[in-house]
Design a protein around this motif. Sequence first.
Motif, PDB file in Angstrom:
ATOM      1  N   GLY A 189       0.809  -1.220   0.000  1.00  0.00           N
ATOM      2  CA  GLY A 189       0.000   0.000   0.000  1.00  0.00           C
ATOM      3  C   GLY A 189       0.837   1.262   0.000  1.00  0.00           C
ATOM      4  O   GLY A 189       0.315   2.357  -0.175  1.00  0.00           O
ATOM      5  N   HIS A 190       2.141   1.106   0.178  1.00  0.00           N
ATOM      6  CA  HIS A 190       3.001   2.284   0.054  1.00  0.00           C
ATOM      7  C   HIS A 190       3.021   2.738  -1.401  1.00  0.00           C
ATOM      8  O   HIS A 190       2.516   2.041  -2.286  1.00  0.00           O
ATOM      9  N   ARG A 191       3.595   3.905  -1.650  1.00  0.00           N
ATOM     10  CA  ARG A 191       3.454   4.482  -2.988  1.00  0.00           C
ATOM     11  C   ARG A 191       4.754   4.489  -3.785  1.00  0.00           C
ATOM     12  O   ARG A 191       4.941   5.318  -4.678  1.00  0.00           O
ATOM     13  N   LEU A 192       5.679   3.571  -3.443  1.00  0.00           N
ATOM     14  CA  LEU A 192       6.879   3.451  -4.271  1.00  0.00           C
ATOM     15  C   LEU A 192       6.497   2.881  -5.639  1.00  0.00           C
ATOM     16  O   LEU A 192       5.494   2.181  -5.764  1.00  0.00           O
ATOM     17  N   CYS A 217      10.515  -0.845  -7.997  1.00  0.00           N
ATOM     18  CA  CYS A 217      11.516  -0.078  -7.232  1.00  0.00           C
ATOM     19  C   CYS A 217      12.394  -1.027  -6.419  1.00  0.00           C
ATOM     20  O   CYS A 217      11.883  -1.899  -5.718  1.00  0.00           O
ATOM     21  N   GLY A 218      13.709  -0.817  -6.516  1.00  0.00           N
ATOM     22  CA  GLY A 218      14.618  -1.674  -5.765  1.00  0.00           C
ATOM     23  C   GLY A 218      14.548  -1.447  -4.262  1.00  0.00           C
ATOM     24  O   GLY A 218      14.762  -2.373  -3.471  1.00  0.00           O
ATOM     25  N   ALA A 219      14.239  -0.225  -3.858  1.00  0.00           N
ATOM     26  CA  ALA A 219      14.331   0.126  -2.439  1.00  0.00           C
ATOM     27  C   ALA A 219      13.399  -0.720  -1.569  1.00  0.00           C
ATOM     28  O   ALA A 219      13.798  -1.241  -0.526  1.00  0.00           O
ATOM     29  N   SER A 220      12.140  -0.875  -2.017  1.00  0.00           N
ATOM     30  CA  SER A 220      11.193  -1.615  -1.177  1.00  0.00           C
ATOM     31  C   SER A 220      11.556  -3.094  -1.122  1.00  0.00           C
ATOM     32  O   SER A 220      11.374  -3.749  -0.091  1.00  0.00           O
ATOM     33  N   ILE A 221      12.117  -3.625  -2.213  1.00  0.00           N
ATOM     34  CA  ILE A 221      12.546  -5.035  -2.214  1.00  0.00           C
ATOM     35  C   ILE A 221      13.671  -5.213  -1.194  1.00  0.00           C
ATOM     36  O   ILE A 221      13.663  -6.141  -0.378  1.00  0.00           O
ATOM     37  N   ILE A 222      14.616  -4.284  -1.222  1.00  0.00           N
ATOM     38  CA  ILE A 222      15.764  -4.347  -0.300  1.00  0.00           C
ATOM     39  C   ILE A 222      15.293  -4.254   1.152  1.00  0.00           C
ATOM     40  O   ILE A 222      15.696  -5.048   2.008  1.00  0.00           O
ATOM     41  N   VAL A 223      14.434  -3.297   1.423  1.00  0.00           N
ATOM     42  CA  VAL A 223      13.970  -3.094   2.803  1.00  0.00           C
ATOM     43  C   VAL A 223      13.229  -4.329   3.305  1.00  0.00           C
ATOM     44  O   VAL A 223      13.462  -4.794   4.426  1.00  0.00           O
ATOM     45  N   ARG A 224      12.362  -4.887   2.465  1.00  0.00           N
ATOM     46  CA  ARG A 224      11.601  -6.069   2.897  1.00  0.00           C
ATOM     47  C   ARG A 224      12.527  -7.257   3.128  1.00  0.00           C
ATOM     48  O   ARG A 224      12.390  -7.982   4.106  1.00  0.00           O
ATOM     49  N   GLN A 225      13.487  -7.440   2.236  1.00  0.00           N
ATOM     50  CA  GLN A 225      14.431  -8.564   2.421  1.00  0.00           C
ATOM     51  C   GLN A 225      15.241  -8.374   3.704  1.00  0.00           C
ATOM     52  O   GLN A 225      15.405  -9.305   4.492  1.00  0.00           O
ATOM     53  N   THR A 258       6.385   6.234   1.693  1.00  0.00           N
ATOM     54  CA  THR A 258       5.864   5.288   2.695  1.00  0.00           C
ATOM     55  C   THR A 258       5.125   5.983   3.833  1.00  0.00           C
ATOM     56  O   THR A 258       4.486   5.314   4.647  1.00  0.00           O
ATOM     57  N   THR A 259       5.223   7.302   3.921  1.00  0.00           N
ATOM     58  CA  THR A 259       4.621   7.975   5.085  1.00  0.00           C
ATOM     59  C   THR A 259       3.935   9.267   4.674  1.00  0.00           C
ATOM     60  O   THR A 259       4.286  10.341   5.154  1.00  0.00           O
ATOM     61  N   ILE A 260       2.967   9.164   3.801  1.00  0.00           N
ATOM     62  CA  ILE A 260       2.225  10.369   3.453  1.00  0.00           C
ATOM     63  C   ILE A 260       1.114  10.533   4.488  1.00  0.00           C
ATOM     64  O   ILE A 260       0.174   9.739   4.538  1.00  0.00           O
ATOM     65  N   TYR A 261       1.262  11.546   5.339  1.00  0.00           N
ATOM     66  CA  TYR A 261       0.335  11.770   6.438  1.00  0.00           C
ATOM     67  C   TYR A 261      -1.113  11.851   5.921  1.00  0.00           C
ATOM     68  O   TYR A 261      -1.347  12.493   4.894  1.00  0.00           O
ATOM     69  N   PRO A 262      -2.082  11.202   6.550  1.00  0.00           N
ATOM     70  CA  PRO A 262      -2.026  10.498   7.838  1.00  0.00           C
ATOM     71  C   PRO A 262      -1.767   8.995   7.729  1.00  0.00           C
ATOM     72  O   PRO A 262      -2.145   8.256   8.632  1.00  0.00           O
ATOM     73  N   THR A 269       0.843   5.563   7.158  1.00  0.00           N
ATOM     74  CA  THR A 269       2.215   5.080   7.244  1.00  0.00           C
ATOM     75  C   THR A 269       2.219   3.616   6.822  1.00  0.00           C
ATOM     76  O   THR A 269       1.270   2.889   7.091  1.00  0.00           O
ATOM     77  N   ALA A 270       3.281   3.232   6.118  1.00  0.00           N
ATOM     78  CA  ALA A 270       3.406   1.832   5.684  1.00  0.00           C
ATOM     79  C   ALA A 270       4.263   1.033   6.655  1.00  0.00           C
ATOM     80  O   ALA A 270       4.535  -0.135   6.424  1.00  0.00           O
TER      81      ALA A 270
END
Lengths: 311, 395
Positions: free
Chosen positions: A20-23, A27-35, A57-61, A63-64
Amino acid sequence: MATKLTPKELAKNVERLTPGHRLCAGCGASIIVRQMLAAIDEPVVIANATGCLEVATTIYPYTAWRVPWIHNAFENAASTISGVEAAYRSMVRQGKIPEQNIKFLAFGGDGGTYDIGLQALSGAVERGHQFLYVCYDNGAYMNTGIQRSSATPLGAHTTTSPAGKVVPGKQQHRKDLTAIMAAHNIPYVAQAAPSKWRDLMEKTRKAVNCGGAAFMNVLSSCNRGWRHNTDETIEITQLAVDCCYWPLFEVENGEWRLSYTPKEKRPVEDWLKRQGRFRHLFRPENRYLIDVMQKEVDRRWEHLLRLCGAA
Amino acid sequence: MSTFEALAGNEAVATAMRQIDPDVVAAYPITPQTSTVQKFADFVADGLVTTEFVTVESEHSAMSACVGASAAGARVMTATAANGLALMWEIVYIAASSRLPIVMSLVNRALSGPINIHCDHSDVMGMRDAGWIILFSENGQEAYDNLIQAVRIAEHPDVLLPVAVCQDGFITSHGMERVEIYDDADVKAFVGSYQPQWSLLDLQNPMTYGPLDFYDYYYEHKRQQVAAMEKAPEVILAVAAAFNRQFNRDYGMFESYRLGDAEVAVVVANSAAGTAKVVVDQLREEGLKVGLLKPRVFRPFPAQEMSAALRHVKAVAVMDRAISFGAMNNAGPLFLEIAAALALHGERMPIADYVFGLGGRDILPGEIESVYRDMFRAAESGRVEQMVTYLSVRE
């Protein structure tokens, strides 16, 4: 017992970065973070530099993040997490809060790490805070629209190093940040890529259990900046590894070790030709830049082999 | 039992920090604040505090680490001056908007350039819109007292704003004076323990600090900062009353010195107010009805109360240790604020600005006396001869 690093076992854990995040797709970043977060069984507290990962990942209100998370500014993820970690140690020592074996992590892109945040990172690891700093290196300021950073490869087209009629893209080689961090003589430094996910996860475990400051530089494809299809992320990342532009290695207590040797070292051209940001290099007048880059990749690879005692 | 000690302002501040014993101090040395962090480092080295002392590589990282530590639920302090504060700038705003009750000792020094290590108020005046509560201190005693009160003000659930406690560089920070140091246990009891409501280390209730805030919410969050500022005066006065009961020292939003029946008044903050009091006493002996208003709480600015305190005087001189370049008549920030406050509250007496002491230039009693004499002429004629005067400058 630590969770076995198998897809079946890892799938049982709750995702710490939720869908549900908006990357962007691919995108490589979310794959890296999850791994990386899946590799850590202990509780984590995360600081995030300003950048794609933060804004998406954190567009108020909303957060992912299912874990404690703080964004302060662009250049200070390392000093921010050093404050969090200092607060934790202080309050545990005083008996104000219980010891909970928290692993402190900071995520920053190459802009926030190689460039504007280098001083804060250097200071925080020198002070010996127990945390892991992760640079997800996509080779440019992607969040602000693909401007060059000191991680951008030679010849790459970015919006501040455009391939023009006279200047064919970025004029400098990439800064070797991983070596700079190794020169801090901290317990653990590594370079990794999400295409070798088990290697990335094993390194993550070593990093968060090294007893001091740790740094990992992880190659993170950005298909918007690199110009490739969204389903080619892992494949193109692995090409960077196999052409030795992005070797996988670790420096554990000063000992350099290669963690992956390509069966066949591919020409760097194989990686370049898959990305639109290098398209202009294949024009006859610019092809010499591919040779220059190949020479530099070879030189750094040979140097790395010597450091790893593998030459 | 309290004791009387001969202490420089920085030593008094460091002593307050020892007694408060914060969970985390993150600071970087800069003249003329350095002796504060040196003294505090001694306390850490000798085991007199339980603080985690984070010796950062820059002021930017000092404030960044303070933000991280405060979000983690720790009681956090720092100290800086001038260019150090300027380097923190970006994070000074983030600390306030994140509603983190960080306490800063700010030793006022001239901002570069040209580089100058001595006192003026150009550093603090730059942070006046940053969202911090700002307290001025005339001397080491007040710097010590204000720092102790700052902890309770900052952490009050109705406020939750960072507080900067100012003292004048070298003049106060390095000037040795008689300071009453209260009993350690009494100070600890007064500040109490900090109970964070939203800790980053609360693993059961994971917080997201510092999200991206667009046009749909950012404005509301800024409005909430205003609401906290609006509640601050009540808390500041309640803390001052409790402090007075405990330690027998009376603090308000500002100090009125022989102002009640004064015909002309000077407004001046920090150490120069001490010099001005001597001048007031001397002129009073001549039979001249002069008074002084010494600001203590600069943010939030007590406009209405100050206007009421000055209502009866026939002329007001504001003395500014900073310039707001390009502002109305290139006046100082304190003048601009007080002139606006008086005008909007219907007071129409002559008011003039006297810029003084930039870069640490001495302010002499004779100069302050000349300001009072100017004000008597202004009171008589009903107008000031010059709106902004730069005292003792070579033109």
